[in-house]
Write a protein that holds these residues in place. Structure first.
Motif, PDB file in Angstrom:
ATOM      1  N   TYR A 148      -5.517  -5.302  -0.295  1.00 48.85           N
ATOM      2  CA  TYR A 148      -6.063  -4.919   1.006  1.00 48.85           C
ATOM      3  C   TYR A 148      -7.569  -4.690   0.954  1.00 48.85           C
ATOM      4  O   TYR A 148      -8.225  -4.640   1.995  1.00 48.85           O
ATOM      5  CB  TYR A 148      -5.339  -3.677   1.521  1.00 48.85           C
ATOM      6  N   GLN A 263      -3.214   1.532   4.083  1.00 48.86           N
ATOM      7  CA  GLN A 263      -3.753   0.408   3.329  1.00 48.86           C
ATOM      8  C   GLN A 263      -4.824  -0.395   4.061  1.00 48.86           C
ATOM      9  O   GLN A 263      -5.692  -0.998   3.426  1.00 48.86           O
ATOM     10  CB  GLN A 263      -2.594  -0.526   2.939  1.00 48.86           C
ATOM     11  N   TYR A 300       7.157  -6.043   4.873  1.00 57.02           N
ATOM     12  CA  TYR A 300       6.910  -5.140   3.758  1.00 57.02           C
ATOM     13  C   TYR A 300       5.469  -5.275   3.266  1.00 57.02           C
ATOM     14  O   TYR A 300       4.760  -6.209   3.635  1.00 57.02           O
ATOM     15  CB  TYR A 300       7.895  -5.436   2.623  1.00 57.02           C
ATOM     16  N   PRO A 301       5.004  -4.353   2.416  1.00 55.08           N
ATOM     17  CA  PRO A 301       3.633  -4.447   1.894  1.00 55.08           C
ATOM     18  C   PRO A 301       3.447  -5.679   1.010  1.00 55.08           C
ATOM     19  O   PRO A 301       4.398  -6.419   0.722  1.00 55.08           O
ATOM     20  CB  PRO A 301       3.485  -3.158   1.072  1.00 55.08           C
TER      21      PRO A 301
END
Length: 320
Positions: A148, A263, A300-301
């Motif tokens: 990120y 994030q 999801y991340p």
């Protein structure tokens, strides 16, 4: 008789006025028709096999045959495709690309495993979910430890649209398991259901003297697609709600404000990437300064997802 005509004329005029007032204005989002793409040819380092990989960016039509950072000032769109150069090693990965649709193109976003082979041996496996977002990417990406930090999320925007309109198709696995593959350690599956999603966050941002970026959330819509959409659904509409939505019956925790230590990052006035700190909800009367529009094959991340899921998107428009 004249009185009847007068009443009828008055009724028709009122109905016409209501019709005019209720008309909506459709505004195409720049490059959102998915018809123009940048094609980039990146030659990977000899250590990785020296193959030439193809990257795509959504923006004005161009072809680039050089290992160099893309000039994102030419477009408003960031993308999950990345040209990376960690430790001087050139690497390219594609998870979002144009695909033919009738006489034109759409965007296809895939969740997939990216395999890195060093000297012919599999060394790293990473799960990547294709995405398109308003913003840009800091290329070349230098590290995978904090993905990120390379993504500048959001774009200056003062409009207050009623809705987002688009065409969509999706492939969603019914399996309730999600893969974690970060490239560090072995791959692991755990319980969960990965779903493509589209969301819009309108923010009112400001920056303090130290370069920290703060924001209030002005408008919100977030939609996850839990099942496949095998055929194109045209003019799919997501209505944007303004102000605090936490008491709305449809509210889900993931629609809320960014958590502390979230994030998402943005570039401040000093050119440094810093975390966006959402400190509260704005009111429906507040004026946004930025918009986050995210389209992704997984919810999801980074480095999590269900390989094989896919999302097709086309004809992005604002409704006013």
């Amino acid at each position: 008789m004249n009185l009847k005509r007068l009443i009828l004329a008055s009724f028709l005029l009122t109905a016409y006025s209501i019709s005019i007032c209720s008309q909506e204005r459709i505004v195409p989002i720049r490059f959102g028709n998915m018809e123009t793409w940048v094609v980039r040819y990146i030659k990977e380092s000899a250590l990785l096999g020296g193959k030439t990989k193809t990257l795509y960016n959504l923006g004005p039509t161009d072809t680039i045959r050089q290992n160099k950072a893309y000039n994102f000032r030419k477009t408003i769109w960031g993308i999950s495709n990345a040209y990376a150069n960690p430790a001087g090693i050139d690497k390219a990965a594609t998870s979002t690309q144009p695909e033919k649709r009738e006489k034109g193109y759409c965007a296809r976003l895939d969740t997939r495993i990216e395999t890195v082979k060093v000297l012919g041996f599999i060394d790293i496996e990473v799960c990547i979910a294709g995405s398109l977002f308003l913003g840009d990417v800091c290329e070349p990406v230098k590290s995978a430890s904090d993905p990120y930090s390379s993504i500048n999320v959001g774009y200056p925007f003062t409009g207050k649209p009623k809705a987002l309109l688009f065409d969509i198709k999706a492939k969603v696995s019914p399996e309730h398991r999600v893969l974690k593959a970060t490239g560090f350690g072995s791959k692991k599956w755990f319980d969960g259901h990965d779903e493509p999603e589209v969301y819009v966050y309108l923010q009112k941002r400001w920056e303090d003297k130290d370069g920290n970026i703060y924001a209030k959330r002005i408008g919100t819509v977030r939609k996850r697609f839990a099942t496949s959409i095998p055929e194109w659904q045209n003019d799919y509409r997501l209505d944007i709600d303004y102000g605090d939505i936490t008491e709305k019956p449809y509210f889900k925790e993931y629609m809320g404000l960014f958590p502390a230590g979230g994030q998402f990052k943005a570039r401040n006035s000093k050119g440094k990437m810093v975390r966006i700190q959402e400190v509260g909800w704005g009111t429906p009367d507040d004026q946004p300064t930025h918009v986050i529009l995210m389209i992704t094959a997984g919810c999801y991340p980074a480095f999590y997802g269900h390989p094989g899921n896919a999302l097709w998107i086309d004809n992005l428009r604002w409704v006013y």
